[in-house]
Design an enzyme around this catalytic site. Structure first.
Site, PDB file in Angstrom:
ATOM      1  N   CYS A   2      11.409  -6.147 -14.025  1.00 23.20           N
ATOM      2  CA  CYS A   2      11.622  -6.439 -12.414  1.00 23.20           C
ATOM      3  C   CYS A   2      12.963  -6.952 -12.832  1.00 23.20           C
ATOM      4  CB  CYS A   2      10.688  -8.045 -12.273  1.00 23.20           C
ATOM      5  SG  CYS A   2       8.828  -7.071 -11.929  1.00 23.20           S
ATOM      6  N   ARG A  27      17.106  -2.321 -16.094  1.00 23.66           N
ATOM      7  CA  ARG A  27      15.855  -2.828 -16.818  1.00 23.66           C
ATOM      8  C   ARG A  27      14.587  -1.994 -17.278  1.00 23.66           C
ATOM      9  NH1 ARG A  27      16.456  -8.622 -16.636  1.00 23.66           N
ATOM     10  NH2 ARG A  27      14.334  -9.254 -16.270  1.00 23.66           N
ATOM     11  N   TRP A  74       8.475  -3.945 -11.820  1.00 22.08           N
ATOM     12  CA  TRP A  74       7.766  -2.812 -13.040  1.00 22.08           C
ATOM     13  C   TRP A  74       7.318  -3.382 -13.133  1.00 22.08           C
ATOM     14  CZ3 TRP A  74       5.883  -3.618 -17.944  1.00 22.08           C
ATOM     15  CH2 TRP A  74       5.926  -2.918 -18.598  1.00 22.08           C
ATOM     16  N   ASN A 100       9.619 -12.753  -9.965  1.00 25.29           N
ATOM     17  CA  ASN A 100      10.071 -11.728 -11.611  1.00 25.29           C
ATOM     18  C   ASN A 100       8.781 -12.690 -12.761  1.00 25.29           C
ATOM     19  OD1 ASN A 100      11.950  -9.860 -10.779  1.00 25.29           O
ATOM     20  ND2 ASN A 100      13.316 -10.977 -12.513  1.00 25.29           N
ATOM     21  N   GLY A 101       7.976 -12.153 -14.221  1.00 26.98           N
ATOM     22  CA  GLY A 101       6.826 -12.928 -14.075  1.00 26.98           C
ATOM     23  C   GLY A 101       5.708 -12.148 -13.686  1.00 26.98           C
ATOM     24  N   GLU A 482      13.936   2.768 -37.371  1.00 27.88           N
ATOM     25  CA  GLU A 482      14.684   2.633 -35.913  1.00 27.88           C
ATOM     26  C   GLU A 482      14.872   4.034 -35.197  1.00 27.88           C
ATOM     27  OE1 GLU A 482      15.384   0.338 -33.884  1.00 27.88           O
ATOM     28  OE2 GLU A 482      16.905   1.140 -32.875  1.00 27.88           O
ATOM     29  N   LYS A 486      14.539   5.594 -31.773  1.00 27.16           N
ATOM     30  CA  LYS A 486      15.190   6.239 -31.632  1.00 27.16           C
ATOM     31  C   LYS A 486      14.693   7.234 -31.148  1.00 27.16           C
ATOM     32  CE  LYS A 486      16.617   3.295 -30.091  1.00 27.16           C
ATOM     33  NZ  LYS A 486      16.953   2.281 -30.286  1.00 27.16           N
ATOM     34  N   GLU A 489      11.907   6.762 -28.182  1.00 26.07           N
ATOM     35  CA  GLU A 489      11.632   6.402 -26.690  1.00 26.07           C
ATOM     36  C   GLU A 489      12.795   7.172 -26.119  1.00 26.07           C
ATOM     37  OE1 GLU A 489      13.620   2.210 -27.033  1.00 26.07           O
ATOM     38  OE2 GLU A 489      14.758   3.451 -28.975  1.00 26.07           O
ATOM     39  N   HIS A 505       0.627  10.019 -50.620  1.00 26.56           N
ATOM     40  CA  HIS A 505      -0.069   9.299 -50.621  1.00 26.56           C
ATOM     41  C   HIS A 505      -1.192   9.141 -49.318  1.00 26.56           C
ATOM     42  CE1 HIS A 505       0.450   6.682 -54.503  1.00 26.56           C
ATOM     43  NE2 HIS A 505       1.592   6.914 -53.685  1.00 26.56           N
ATOM     44  N   LYS A 603      14.282  -2.347 -20.483  1.00 29.91           N
ATOM     45  CA  LYS A 603      14.884  -2.541 -21.091  1.00 29.91           C
ATOM     46  C   LYS A 603      14.849  -3.967 -21.858  1.00 29.91           C
ATOM     47  CE  LYS A 603      19.367  -2.716 -22.771  1.00 29.91           C
ATOM     48  NZ  LYS A 603      19.217  -2.492 -24.069  1.00 29.91           N
TER      49      LYS A 603
HETATM   50  C1  G6P Z   1      11.858  -3.662 -25.432  1.00 30.48           C
HETATM   51  C2  G6P Z   1      13.758  -2.696 -25.266  1.00 30.48           C
HETATM   52  C3  G6P Z   1      14.228  -2.420 -27.033  1.00 30.48           C
HETATM   53  C4  G6P Z   1      13.764  -3.898 -27.568  1.00 30.48           C
HETATM   54  C5  G6P Z   1      13.103  -4.555 -27.624  1.00 30.48           C
HETATM   55  C6  G6P Z   1      13.220  -6.188 -27.555  1.00 30.48           C
HETATM   56  O1  G6P Z   1      11.252  -3.037 -25.950  1.00 30.48           O
HETATM   57  O2  G6P Z   1      13.904  -1.188 -25.157  1.00 30.48           O
HETATM   58  O3  G6P Z   1      15.294  -1.277 -27.171  1.00 30.48           O
HETATM   59  O4  G6P Z   1      14.317  -3.372 -28.870  1.00 30.48           O
HETATM   60  O5  G6P Z   1      12.209  -4.336 -25.851  1.00 30.48           O
HETATM   61  O6  G6P Z   1      14.333  -6.454 -27.390  1.00 30.48           O
HETATM   62  P1  G6P Z   1      15.369  -7.940 -27.183  1.00 30.48           P
HETATM   63  O7  G6P Z   1      15.715  -7.728 -25.869  1.00 30.48           O
HETATM   64  O8  G6P Z   1      13.645  -8.798 -27.678  1.00 30.48           O
HETATM   65  O9  G6P Z   1      16.518  -8.033 -28.092  1.00 30.48           O
END
Ligand code: G6P
Length: 608
Positions: A2, A27, A74, A100-101, A482, A486, A489, A505, A603
């Site tokens: 949010c 976000r 959200w 928010n929260g 990583e 990507k 996502e 394995h 985000k």
């Molecule tokens: C979300 C984002 C990721 C990020 C993760 C941790 O899942 O989409 O891109 O790596 O949160 O976020 P932070 O702000 O703690 O690095």
């Protein structure tokens, strides 16, 4: 997740609120709304879906007024629809609020209000707060908000507009960020810095259970008991341009291109330009403390977790410091054993990730030392950790982390060099050699970025691939994790990363004619092993792309090879990550995916 914006001042606030919400849209959200005092009443407009739905509605029926609040939601409690969207009001229409929260005790509070005859229209925890403040209100907004706040458990950032004081905003928070600032035309509040950047870079972060009262001529602050307090102003170095897309089609592509500068800015903070040496005051431990460290526990989520895995390799290889890396959502519910001289390191771009915060607080409650790597000054993690090593990536808007991940790995590398020297594993001159080479990496990165068409062409050819494998060993395996994240996502392709030696394995059973295997092979001592693993998948029909550190002799084991300027093995992740990010990006584009705001993702994950 949010987003909150609020404004009170001399200007019409509708466009200010919409602009602010636009800058927080990264976000992730699924509905949006505003509440504005229109001279007679608090007018509320809410829409499901993306911001343009709200913009359309406000275009058709504008609200004139100079004080208002806005929100992107959200969904957590109740589906994403208009009724559940914020702002929420109380039954008498005395106030509107955005939140928010998550209010953890909302059921108990709701039952009590139901018994008192309050009827609810939404399924949200937020409406409970609005109704409760409405019930407690007896003509003194500040008193009602403070009394309500003291009944709330959980996390919240609240911006509230009262009908009886239509030129004032009441803001409180707990465990959810809230930042306020004064611009030329009035006062602003937001849940995140980018919304404030067009108006001011001088901001104040509210701390838990503090209150800010915003009026057009000033902002007053209070503690939880309502006593006035003074707050420090922080100058944010990000500029508005940094939070705009510029000539790039997507923020993600822009942020991938910003990595050479992000790396340079980060180095500048940790390496003295005068002496060329690591800065004494930039690192957490003295020589004596460094030698007493028994182990480091890294806890983080998502890409930050993957940065931690890369950091483990750096710290173990260079500084011979044992490192454990844990996913925060697991760690917080584990036995979480720890020993003396074992600090906890929290890695987080936003500094607001709920699980990472929970792990940090576990550590703090038992007096375990906490050190953060974080990109956001004033964020909860940056404020609460004993020590924060900042990354200097600037604002990262795309949901998928790129430059924040890179700068996290760079800070970990610099920390590993610092500890290696303090713990006696590297001489000062060896550290200097590494630093000299590192300073040239941004140019190497630019050379890799200049070859993006090659990645795009490859991505276009393989955009319809249904499955993909990333394989690597050691540091490369950490990087593969990583790279796979990507691709999941951004391009919604089912993929995973495997330790190349572990393939046989089980996973190799999945490899068949036409399977796409991306082999990251940058670590010289492991190249011959990688070559064997590539052959194993090749004979089973895989189409192999190898990413290599200089021309490494791997070309005969793959169908296509992308090499980058040769660097010492430990620096390979800084370069290898770029083609991997670009690959996910261009495959996502070719598949028509929503690049900057992928489906279902946010985000900064501020709820569990
Ligand atoms: C979300 C984002 C990721 C990020 C993760 C941790 O899942 O989409 O891109 O790596 O949160 O976020 P932070 O702000 O703690 O690095």
């Amino acid at each position: 997740m949010c987003g909150i914006v609020g404004y009170t001042g001399k200007q019409n606030c509708m466009s200010i609120l919409l602009r602010g919400l636009g800058s927080l849209a990264y976000r992730g959200y699924d509905s949006a709304g505003v509440a504005i005092w229109n001279g007679t009443t608090i007018a509320v407009t809410k829409e499901r879906g993306k911001l343009f739905a709200l913009e359309d509605a406000l275009d058709k029926k504008p609200i004139e007024g100079t004080t208002g609040i806005g929100h992107t939601r959200w969904a957590t409690h109740g589906e994403p629809n208009v009724v559940n969207a914020h702002p929420h009001t109380d039954a008498k229409g005395q106030l509107a609020l955005v939140h928010n929260g998550i209010i953890e005790n909302y059921r108990t509070l709701k039952e009590q209000l139901l018994r008192e005859g309050v009827t609810f229209v939404s399924e949200t925890d937020t409406e409970v707060v609005a109704q409760m403040i409405g019930k407690l209100y007896d003509g003194d907004p500040k008193k009602a908000v403070l009394r309500a706040m003291n009944k709330l458990e959980g996390t919240f950032a609240l911006a509230i507009l009262f009908r009886d004081e239509p030129d004032t905003l009441y803001c409180v928070c707990n465990g959810s960020p809230m930042v306020v600032g004064r611009g030329r035309s009035g006062s602003f509040v937001a849940s995140d810095i980018p919304a404030l950047l067009p108006y001011t870079r001088k901001v104040t972060f509210l701390e838990n259970r503090q209150m800010a009262i915003l009026q057009k001529n000033g902002i007053r602050y209070y503690d939880r008991d309502g006593n006035p307090i003074e707050k420090e102003i922080t100058e944010v170095e990000w500029d508005v341009e940094a939070a705009r897309k510029g000539n790039f089609e997507h923020f993600m592509l822009k942020e991938i291109h910003e990595q050479p500068d992000a790396l340079l800015h980060t180095i500048e903070q940790y390496v003295s330009s005068r002496t060329g040496c690591l800065r004494e005051d930039a690192f957490p431990w003295t020589k004596e403390e460094a030698n007493q460290l028994k182990r480091l526990r890294i806890v983080s989520c998502g890409s930050a977790y993957h940065a931690g895995l890369v950091g483990k390799k750096f710290l173990e290889h260079l500084a011979k410091l044992p490192v454990e890396v844990e996913v925060a959502s697991e760690y917080r519910y584990s036995d979480a054993l720890y020993s003396e001289n074992e600090p906890m390191m929290l890695i987080s771009q936003s500094g607001e990730t709920a699980d990472t915060i929970a792990a940090m607080r576990m550590a703090k409650s038992r007096n375990q030392e906490t050190v953060a790597i974080c990109n956001v000054i004033g964020s909860t993690i940056a404020r609460e950790c004993d020590r924060t090593l900042f990354t200097y990536a600037g604002p990262e808007i795309a949901v998928a982390a790129t430059k924040s991940y890179l700068t996290q790995t760079v800070v970990l590398f610099l920390l590993a060099l610092d500890l290696a020297e303090k713990r006696g594993w590297l001489t000062h001159s060896k550290v200097q050699e590494q630093l000299e080479r590192l300073k040239r990496v941004p140019d190497d990165m630019r050379a890799v970025l200049a070859r993006k068409e090659q990645v795009q062409a490859y991505a276009n050819r393989h955009a319809l691939t249904k499955k993909m494998f990333f394989i690597g060993r050691g540091l490369d395996h950490a990087l593969c994790l990583e790279a796979a994240l990507k691709l999941k996502e951004i391009a919604y392709i089912h993929t995973d990363a495997y330790a190349a030696g572990e393939l046989k394995h089980g996973t190799i059973a999945l490899v068949e004619d036409g399977s796409l295997v991306i082999s990251v092979a940058t670590q010289k001592p492991l190249l011959s092993k990688m070559a064997s693993n590539m052959e194993e998948v090749r004979v089973r029909g895989a189409d192999i792309l190898a990413i290599t550190n200089g021309s490494s002799g791997m070309e005969e084991h793959c169908d296509e090879q992308w090499d980058f300027p040769e660097v010492p093995d430990m620096m390979a992740p800084f370069l290898a990550v770029i083609p991997l990010q670009l690959l996910a990006y261009y495959i996502g584009v070719a598949r028509g995916c929503s690049i900057d705001q992928p489906r279902n993702l946010a985000k900064s994950v501020t709820v569990e």
